[in-house]
Write a protein that holds these residues in place. Structure first.
Motif, PDB file in Angstrom:
ATOM      1  N   ASN A   1       2.485   1.305   3.426  1.00 34.12           N
ATOM      2  CA  ASN A   1       2.986   2.277   2.462  1.00 34.12           C
ATOM      3  C   ASN A   1       2.424   1.965   1.080  1.00 34.12           C
ATOM      4  N   LEU A   2       1.688   2.912   0.505  1.00 28.40           N
ATOM      5  CA  LEU A   2       1.065   2.698  -0.802  1.00 28.40           C
ATOM      6  C   LEU A   2       1.805   3.457  -1.901  1.00 28.40           C
ATOM      7  N   GLY A   3       3.025   3.888  -1.608  1.00 24.65           N
ATOM      8  CA  GLY A   3       3.759   4.665  -2.593  1.00 24.65           C
ATOM      9  C   GLY A   3       3.627   6.136  -2.300  1.00 24.65           C
ATOM     10  N   ALA A   4       2.675   6.779  -2.961  1.00 27.77           N
ATOM     11  CA  ALA A   4       2.499   8.218  -2.762  1.00 27.77           C
ATOM     12  C   ALA A   4       1.933   8.528  -1.382  1.00 27.77           C
ATOM     13  N   THR A   5       1.140   7.597  -0.873  1.00 36.12           N
ATOM     14  CA  THR A   5       0.517   7.832   0.436  1.00 36.12           C
ATOM     15  C   THR A   5       0.798   6.657   1.369  1.00 36.12           C
ATOM     16  N   ILE A   6       0.559   6.932   2.655  1.00 35.88           N
ATOM     17  CA  ILE A   6       0.658   5.865   3.655  1.00 35.88           C
ATOM     18  C   ILE A   6      -0.696   5.735   4.333  1.00 35.88           C
ATOM     19  N   ARG A   7      -1.176   4.488   4.447  1.00 44.53           N
ATOM     20  CA  ARG A   7      -2.473   4.257   5.084  1.00 44.53           C
ATOM     21  C   ARG A   7      -2.237   3.725   6.502  1.00 44.53           C
ATOM     22  N   HIS A   8      -2.729   4.474   7.463  1.00 41.01           N
ATOM     23  CA  HIS A   8      -2.608   4.045   8.859  1.00 41.01           C
ATOM     24  C   HIS A   8      -3.969   3.567   9.341  1.00 41.01           C
ATOM     25  N   ARG A   9      -3.940   2.580  10.236  1.00 39.22           N
ATOM     26  CA  ARG A   9      -5.174   2.192  10.930  1.00 39.22           C
ATOM     27  C   ARG A   9      -4.992   2.480  12.413  1.00 39.22           C
ATOM     28  N   ILE A  10      -6.007   3.162  12.945  1.00 41.05           N
ATOM     29  CA  ILE A  10      -5.908   3.590  14.331  1.00 41.05           C
ATOM     30  C   ILE A  10      -7.176   3.183  15.053  1.00 41.05           C
ATOM     31  N   THR A  11      -7.004   2.577  16.207  1.00 41.57           N
ATOM     32  CA  THR A  11      -8.173   2.238  17.003  1.00 41.57           C
ATOM     33  C   THR A  11      -8.413   3.355  18.016  1.00 41.57           C
ATOM     34  N   VAL A  12      -9.560   4.014  17.834  1.00 41.57           N
ATOM     35  CA  VAL A  12      -9.906   5.138  18.722  1.00 41.57           C
ATOM     36  C   VAL A  12     -11.304   4.902  19.265  1.00 41.57           C
ATOM     37  N   GLY A  13     -11.430   4.893  20.572  1.00 41.82           N
ATOM     38  CA  GLY A  13     -12.741   4.779  21.216  1.00 41.82           C
ATOM     39  C   GLY A  13     -13.579   3.625  20.656  1.00 41.82           C
ATOM     40  N   GLY A  14     -12.919   2.508  20.367  1.00 46.66           N
ATOM     41  CA  GLY A  14     -13.640   1.340  19.875  1.00 46.66           C
ATOM     42  C   GLY A  14     -13.874   1.347  18.375  1.00 46.66           C
ATOM     43  N   HIS A  15     -13.457   2.395  17.685  1.00 49.04           N
ATOM     44  CA  HIS A  15     -13.597   2.440  16.226  1.00 49.04           C
ATOM     45  C   HIS A  15     -12.246   2.232  15.571  1.00 49.04           C
ATOM     46  N   SER A  16     -12.243   1.482  14.464  1.00 46.36           N
ATOM     47  CA  SER A  16     -11.009   1.374  13.692  1.00 46.36           C
ATOM     48  C   SER A  16     -11.075   2.399  12.572  1.00 46.36           C
ATOM     49  N   LEU A  17     -10.260   3.421  12.657  1.00 46.38           N
ATOM     50  CA  LEU A  17     -10.303   4.502  11.669  1.00 46.38           C
ATOM     51  C   LEU A  17      -9.110   4.421  10.726  1.00 46.38           C
ATOM     52  N   GLN A  18      -9.348   4.903   9.512  1.00 49.89           N
ATOM     53  CA  GLN A  18      -8.296   4.931   8.514  1.00 49.89           C
ATOM     54  C   GLN A  18      -7.781   6.360   8.386  1.00 49.89           C
ATOM     55  N   LEU A  19      -6.472   6.503   8.400  1.00 49.79           N
ATOM     56  CA  LEU A  19      -5.868   7.827   8.246  1.00 49.79           C
ATOM     57  C   LEU A  19      -4.885   7.734   7.099  1.00 49.79           C
ATOM     58  N   ARG A  20      -5.016   8.658   6.161  1.00 47.84           N
ATOM     59  CA  ARG A  20      -4.117   8.608   5.021  1.00 47.84           C
ATOM     60  C   ARG A  20      -3.292   9.890   4.970  1.00 47.84           C
ATOM     61  N   GLU A  21      -1.995   9.731   4.874  1.00 46.03           N
ATOM     62  CA  GLU A  21      -1.156  10.923   4.752  1.00 46.03           C
ATOM     63  C   GLU A  21      -0.170  10.717   3.611  1.00 46.03           C
ATOM     64  N   LEU A  22       0.323  11.828   3.099  1.00 43.13           N
ATOM     65  CA  LEU A  22       1.301  11.766   2.023  1.00 43.13           C
ATOM     66  C   LEU A  22       2.595  11.180   2.557  1.00 43.13           C
ATOM     67  N   SER A  23       3.239  10.350   1.749  1.00 43.62           N
ATOM     68  CA  SER A  23       4.493   9.751   2.175  1.00 43.62           C
ATOM     69  C   SER A  23       5.493  10.831   2.532  1.00 43.62           C
ATOM     70  N   SER A  24       5.450  11.949   1.806  1.00 43.24           N
ATOM     71  CA  SER A  24       6.412  13.022   2.044  1.00 43.24           C
ATOM     72  C   SER A  24       6.195  13.703   3.410  1.00 43.24           C
ATOM     73  N   ASP A  25       4.974  13.580   3.968  1.00 39.43           N
ATOM     74  CA  ASP A  25       4.698  14.188   5.270  1.00 39.43           C
ATOM     75  C   ASP A  25       4.976  13.237   6.422  1.00 39.43           C
TER      76      ASP A  25
END
Lengths: 294, 375
Positions: free
Chosen positions: B323-347
């Motif tokens: 949780n970065l305050g306004a946004t949340i940073r997720h890390r997801i491992t998909v098909g061998g890649h580590s991807l970053q997904l950022r969404e608004l905390s409110s969502d």
């Protein structure tokens, strides 16, 4: 015993963040370290100075020396010669500092050596070298006659001009360095900004460089003036009978007349005079410094 | 770029009759010995345009600005202001307002005297130059502070003086060299808006130099990304951000997910690529040519999906959420890649994925950009 333990434990406590008690101990220790130099100064500087001042007040010395026309004359000489050589030195020093400031690394090293040379040369050597150059059959007169500018040697030595030349040569480093350091303190982008706003080289110098280097100029002026009031050898080697300065008069009183209280009075007069001038000078600068305008 | 209604009423409308301030750099090159600082640079700034040179230190952006200002002489090429070559003109005849990194205010002059300087140099009568200087100080919100020396002003106020000084003589254009570097974050954001508003109301062209991508995004009509003395990409902020041409540009302008890609087919607009481990997908293409390619997806363009629907995505595991305050940073491992997904905390409440759970992620085709992998 207790203090000894404290003293010994202090390095282990480590660093300046100890308690108030060891810190106070340390401050006392520092004062103790000053003791030798204080004792030395009291013994060899303050005591003789006090004795000198005291002796100047014996036997009506002040009335005696101030009644001496030679004294008033040498006082006037001292002030005019000191003032003239200060002005010449600061102007020349400014030019040299400016060239130093604007030149590249190699040129700067060479120029620094040239400026510093008089620092490392004895004053007698410098003065006699100038005497050789300026005498009637010296290099300068030979040159002037060879190019046909003069028919006979012109009197370049044993006059006021020669004294000023000799003094300026000795005094130059004292002017160059304060001015140079005030020039290097100027942010180089100020000149760029001024140029982008429409200033040419002359305007940049007049409105930016010169006003911002005034601290160096005034420091140089004061330093050079104070030093120049105490010149003794140069008037003897290069001056004429009419160019004697106050230091020569003190020497005359002490050695020829063996009037030590008179010599002491002269020394006190010179010191007070220079101190007053320096104080007034700084007061004037301080008043003027804040109204630097376009 | 001429339609702005945000200019406050106190700002005077531009009085210059004809729009001027076009700056053209043609094949400009600058070398210091063997070192090439700026290489064959072509750049055109339209009248009234706000162009930012963005790049890391040593990218040649400041050198470029210094050549436009006339402080640096270019080795070859030509600089033109309003169609006239200025290569042989000294800075004082180029009629450009320059704001320096630390403002370079004259410390021995008052704010007003600083602003008046250019007018004095142009022999403007004293009464008029004083009036114009006070007008300029009013315009930047410093009424009544004209008598202060720079050291008696705050950082923000000093910058306003520098702006007034650079604008008071109606220059053809304004050059700003990292003018906000010395300000704290909040003041910097405030000044960004003020400068932008002022620029719009005056309709003056600006060449802005910065290494701060947020600043470039916030202020520019066009961003010119520089690297090693060359222009890597040039375009409106959204375009450069969303459609970077190389991985370097993508990373320099913010966080991104880079997925190595093999091009199957491309038509210059769109490409079909094989994303190792993520199947094939359709992505945007700007036709950049290179040896190796990747697809860039900004973290905010990667979305959680309810199920395995559509192309451009895959199933993976949520490995961390920060949780970065306004946004949340997720890390997801998909098909061998580590991807970053950022969404608004409110969502975030709605999706509510737990770390370690299986998730589906995907992206819109027009938000994925094919780019060239450098190095």
């Amino acid at each position: 015993m207790a203090t000894a333990t404290l003293e010994r434990s202090r390095p282990r406590a480590g660093g300046p963040s100890g308690s108030a008690w060891p810190r106070r101990r340390r401050r006392g220790g520092w004062l103790l370290l000053l003791a030798p130099i204080v004792a030395f100064d009291v013994l060899f500087f303050l005591t003789p100075l006090g004795k000198l001042v005291a002796s100047s007040f014996t036997g009506g010395a002040y009335a005696r020396v101030l009644a001496d026309p030679l004294v008033t004359r040498s006082l006037v000489n001292t002030l005019t010669i000191a003032l003239t050589s200060t002005v010449v030195t600061v102007v020349l020093g400014y030019v040299i500092a400016l060239v130093l400031w604007r030149s590249g690394t190699v040129m700067r090293v060479i120029l620094f050596a040239v400026v510093l040379l008089p620092f490392w040369t004895g004053i007698l050597v410098k003065n006699f070298a100038w005497a050789v150059l300026l005498q009637d059959n010296g290099l300068v007169n030979d040159f002037l006659q060879n190019i046909g500018l003069t028919d006979a040697p012109i009197g370049l030595l044993h006059n006021r001009f020669a004294v000023i030349v000799g003094m300026v040569h000795c005094l130059l480093p004292y002017a160059v360095f304060p001015i140079f350091s005030s020039l290097t303190a100027i942010d180089g982008r100020l000149a760029l900004a001024a140029r982008s706003l429409g200033a040419g080289e002359v305007s940049v110098f007049r409105r930016i460089t010169l006003p911002l280097s005034t601290p160096g100029i005034s420091a140089a002026g004061l330093l050079v003036f104070i030093i120049s009031t105490g010149f003794f050898i140069t008037p003897v080697v290069m001056g004429g009978p009419g160019d004697m300065m106050i230091a020569n008069e003190i020497d005359y009183y002490a050695r020829q007349l063996t009037d030590f209280s008179g010599a002491a009075a002269l020394a006190v007069i010179l010191t007070v005079l220079v101190s007053v001038i320096a104080a007034v000078y700084q007061r004037v600068l301080k008043a003027g410094g804040h109204h630097e305008t376009l | 770029m001429t339609t702005s209604v945000i200019a406050p009423a106190t700002h005077q409308p531009s009085t210059t009759a004809a729009r001027k301030g076009a700056i053209d750099l043609r094949q400009v090159r600058k070398t210091y010995g063997d070192v090439v600082a700026v290489d064959q640079l072509d750049l055109s700034i339209q009248p009234g345009e706000f162009v930012t040179l963005l790049g890391p230190s040593g990218s040649g952006k400041t050198t470029t600005m210094m050549m436009v200002a006339g402080f640096e002489e270019h080795t070859s090429g030509s600089v033109m202001i309003d169609g006239v070559p200025v290569d042989s003109l000294p800075p004082r005849e180029r009629n450009l307002g320059v704001v320096f990194q630390n403002y370079a205010l004259f410390p021995h002059m008052s704010a007003r005297e600083n602003v008046e300087f250019a007018l004095r140099m142009r022999k403007v009568p004293k009464a008029e130059s004083r009036r114009r200087a006070d007008d300029a100080l009013d315009r930047v919100g410093l009424s009544g502070l004209g008598g202060r020396k720079p050291r008696q002003l705050s950082g923000g106020q000093q910058q306003r003086v520098a702006l007034a000084r650079a604008l008071v003589f109606n220059p053809a254009a304004l050059l700003l060299d990292e003018p906000m570097a010395a300000l704290d974050k909040r003041l910097r954001e405030h000044m960004q808006e003020e400068i932008k508003t002022l620029q719009k109301s005056l309709g003056i062209s600006v060449l802005f130099v910065t290494h701060d991508q947020d600043e470039a995004m916030a202020m520019s009509d066009r961003i010119v990304v520089m690297k090693d003395g060359r222009i890597v990409q040039s375009g409106p902020p959204e375009e450069v951000y969303n459609h970077p041409v190389t991985d370097w540009v993508a990373s320099f302008l913010g966080d991104t997910n880079l997925i190595p890609a093999t091009v199957i087919s491309r038509d210059g607009e769109e490409a079909v690529v094989d994303l190792a481990g993520l199947g094939t997908g359709r992505v945007r293409d700007r036709g950049a040519q290179g040896e190796r390619y990747a697809v860039s997806i900004r973290p905010e363009h990667l979305k959680f999906r309810a199920g395995p629907d559509g192309e451009n995505g895959g199933a993976g595991e949520l490995t961390s959420s920060t949780n970065l305050g306004a946004t949340i940073r997720h890390r997801i491992t998909v098909g061998g890649h580590s991807l970053q997904l950022r969404e608004l905390s409110s969502d975030a409440g709605a999706s509510g994925h737990a770390v370690g759970s299986a998730v589906h992620v995907g992206w819109d085709a027009d938000k994925a950009q094919l780019l060239v992998l450098e190095g």
